[in-house]
Design a protein around this motif. Structure first.
Motif, PDB file in Angstrom:
ATOM      1  N   ALA A  13      -7.099  -8.013  -5.634  1.00  0.00           N
ATOM      2  CA  ALA A  13      -7.013  -7.099  -4.267  1.00  0.00           C
ATOM      3  C   ALA A  13      -6.291  -7.787  -3.326  1.00  0.00           C
ATOM      4  CB  ALA A  13      -8.491  -7.092  -4.154  1.00  0.00           C
ATOM      5  N   ALA A  14      -6.197  -9.336  -3.049  1.00  0.00           N
ATOM      6  CA  ALA A  14      -5.503  -9.843  -1.967  1.00  0.00           C
ATOM      7  C   ALA A  14      -3.877  -9.831  -2.444  1.00  0.00           C
ATOM      8  CB  ALA A  14      -5.787 -11.207  -1.878  1.00  0.00           C
ATOM      9  N   GLU A  15      -3.802  -9.802  -3.812  1.00  0.00           N
ATOM     10  CA  GLU A  15      -2.234  -9.841  -4.205  1.00  0.00           C
ATOM     11  C   GLU A  15      -1.867  -8.267  -3.773  1.00  0.00           C
ATOM     12  OE1 GLU A  15       0.242  -9.778  -8.229  1.00  0.00           O
ATOM     13  OE2 GLU A  15      -1.380 -11.400  -7.681  1.00  0.00           O
ATOM     14  N   LYS A  16      -2.548  -7.380  -4.052  1.00  0.00           N
ATOM     15  CA  LYS A  16      -2.286  -5.913  -3.909  1.00  0.00           C
ATOM     16  C   LYS A  16      -2.164  -5.608  -2.460  1.00  0.00           C
ATOM     17  CE  LYS A  16      -3.872  -1.161  -5.072  1.00  0.00           C
ATOM     18  NZ  LYS A  16      -4.929  -0.410  -5.291  1.00  0.00           N
ATOM     19  N   ARG A  17      -3.046  -6.266  -1.549  1.00  0.00           N
ATOM     20  CA  ARG A  17      -2.667  -6.049   0.017  1.00  0.00           C
ATOM     21  C   ARG A  17      -1.621  -6.620   0.476  1.00  0.00           C
ATOM     22  NH1 ARG A  17      -8.515  -7.342  -0.265  1.00  0.00           N
ATOM     23  NH2 ARG A  17      -7.797  -9.412   0.473  1.00  0.00           N
ATOM     24  N   ALA A  18      -1.181  -7.939  -0.261  1.00  0.00           N
ATOM     25  CA  ALA A  18       0.027  -8.707   0.256  1.00  0.00           C
ATOM     26  C   ALA A  18       1.160  -7.692  -0.223  1.00  0.00           C
ATOM     27  CB  ALA A  18      -0.093  -9.919  -0.255  1.00  0.00           C
ATOM     28  N   ALA A  19       1.021  -7.127  -1.567  1.00  0.00           N
ATOM     29  CA  ALA A  19       2.296  -6.357  -1.783  1.00  0.00           C
ATOM     30  C   ALA A  19       2.486  -5.075  -0.897  1.00  0.00           C
ATOM     31  CB  ALA A  19       2.236  -6.039  -3.323  1.00  0.00           C
ATOM     32  N   GLU A  20       1.290  -4.524  -0.522  1.00  0.00           N
ATOM     33  CA  GLU A  20       1.539  -3.251   0.334  1.00  0.00           C
ATOM     34  C   GLU A  20       1.920  -3.749   1.695  1.00  0.00           C
ATOM     35  OE1 GLU A  20      -2.510  -1.703   0.277  1.00  0.00           O
ATOM     36  OE2 GLU A  20      -2.512  -0.865  -1.548  1.00  0.00           O
ATOM     37  N   LYS A  21       1.584  -4.802   2.265  1.00  0.00           N
ATOM     38  CA  LYS A  21       2.016  -5.363   3.570  1.00  0.00           C
ATOM     39  C   LYS A  21       3.785  -5.660   3.447  1.00  0.00           C
ATOM     40  CE  LYS A  21      -2.028  -7.329   5.710  1.00  0.00           C
ATOM     41  NZ  LYS A  21      -2.532  -8.261   6.461  1.00  0.00           N
ATOM     42  N   VAL A  22       4.082  -6.254   2.377  1.00  0.00           N
ATOM     43  CA  VAL A  22       5.498  -6.636   1.966  1.00  0.00           C
ATOM     44  C   VAL A  22       6.214  -5.136   2.052  1.00  0.00           C
ATOM     45  CG1 VAL A  22       7.295  -7.620   0.478  1.00  0.00           C
ATOM     46  CG2 VAL A  22       5.122  -8.851   1.027  1.00  0.00           C
ATOM     47  N   ALA A  23       5.694  -4.360   1.355  1.00  0.00           N
ATOM     48  CA  ALA A  23       6.437  -3.073   1.235  1.00  0.00           C
ATOM     49  C   ALA A  23       6.553  -2.324   2.496  1.00  0.00           C
ATOM     50  CB  ALA A  23       5.678  -2.083   0.039  1.00  0.00           C
ATOM     51  N   GLU A  24       5.435  -2.366   3.181  1.00  0.00           N
ATOM     52  CA  GLU A  24       5.402  -1.686   4.720  1.00  0.00           C
ATOM     53  C   GLU A  24       6.459  -2.598   5.682  1.00  0.00           C
ATOM     54  OE1 GLU A  24       4.693   0.906   7.635  1.00  0.00           O
ATOM     55  OE2 GLU A  24       3.997   1.162   5.390  1.00  0.00           O
ATOM     56  N   ALA A  25       6.534  -3.698   5.468  1.00  0.00           N
ATOM     57  CA  ALA A  25       7.475  -4.409   6.272  1.00  0.00           C
ATOM     58  C   ALA A  25       8.890  -4.128   5.908  1.00  0.00           C
ATOM     59  CB  ALA A  25       7.233  -6.064   5.931  1.00  0.00           C
ATOM     60  N   LYS A  26       9.233  -4.063   4.775  1.00  0.00           N
ATOM     61  CA  LYS A  26      10.599  -3.299   4.135  1.00  0.00           C
ATOM     62  C   LYS A  26      10.712  -2.104   4.650  1.00  0.00           C
ATOM     63  CE  LYS A  26      10.726  -6.235  -0.391  1.00  0.00           C
ATOM     64  NZ  LYS A  26      10.860  -6.022  -1.465  1.00  0.00           N
ATOM     65  N   LYS A  27       9.731  -1.379   4.593  1.00  0.00           N
ATOM     66  CA  LYS A  27       9.872   0.348   5.345  1.00  0.00           C
ATOM     67  C   LYS A  27      10.253   0.052   6.928  1.00  0.00           C
ATOM     68  CE  LYS A  27       7.091   2.712   1.959  1.00  0.00           C
ATOM     69  NZ  LYS A  27       5.817   3.429   1.860  1.00  0.00           N
TER      70      LYS A  27
END
Length: 118
Positions: A13-27
Motif C-alpha cells: 500500500a505504501a509503495e502504491k501511494r509512493a507511485a501515485e505521488k511520483v506520478a502526480e509529481a510528474k504530471k
C-alpha cells in the motif's frame, strides 16, 4: 504469519501511494513545463512585436513610408522610360538606314582563309 502478511500489505500500500505521488509529481512537472513554454512564447511574441514596431518607426523616420518609396521608384522609372523613348526617336532613322546599308550593299569578296586548290 498474519502479522507478516499484514506488513507486506502495508508495504504494498505504501509503495502504491509512493507511485501515485511520483506520478502526480510528474504530471505537475509536465504542466509546469508546458506553462513555462507558453509564457516564454508569449514573451517572445511581445518582444518580436515591440522590435517590429521600433523597426517600422525607424523605417518611416529614415526612409519614409513604403508608399513614398514606391511612388519615388515609379516616378524614376517613368523618367528613364521617357529618356529611352526620346533616344529611340532621335536615333531610329539613322539605325534603320545603317541596317539597310549593311543588308543591301553587298560587296562580294573571297574569305581571307580561302585557298584556291589546283
Amino acid at each position: 504469519m498474519a502479522s507478516q502478511t499484514q506488513g507486506i500489505q502495508q508495504l504494498l500500500a505504501a509503495e502504491k501511494r509512493a507511485a501515485e505521488k511520483v506520478a502526480e509529481a510528474k504530471k505537475r512537472k509536465a504542466r509546469r513545463l508546458k506553462q513555462a513554454k507558453e509564457e516564454a512564447q508569449d514573451e517572445i511574441e511581445k518582444y518580436r512585436q515591440e522590435r517590429e514596431k521600433q523597426f517600422r518607426e525607424f523605417e518611416a523616420q529614415h526612409m519614409g513610408s513604403r508608399e513614398d518609396v514606391a511612388a519615388r521608384i515609379e516616378a524614376d522609372t517613368k523618367i528613364k522610360i521617357e529618356e529611352m523613348n526620346k533616344a529611340i526617336a532621335l536615333n531610329k532613322d539613322a539605325v534603320i538606314k545603317k541596317i539597310l546599308e549593311l543588308v543591301c550593299d553587298i560587296k562580294p569578296q573571297l574569305h581571307p582563309n580561302f585557298r584556291a586548290t589546283k
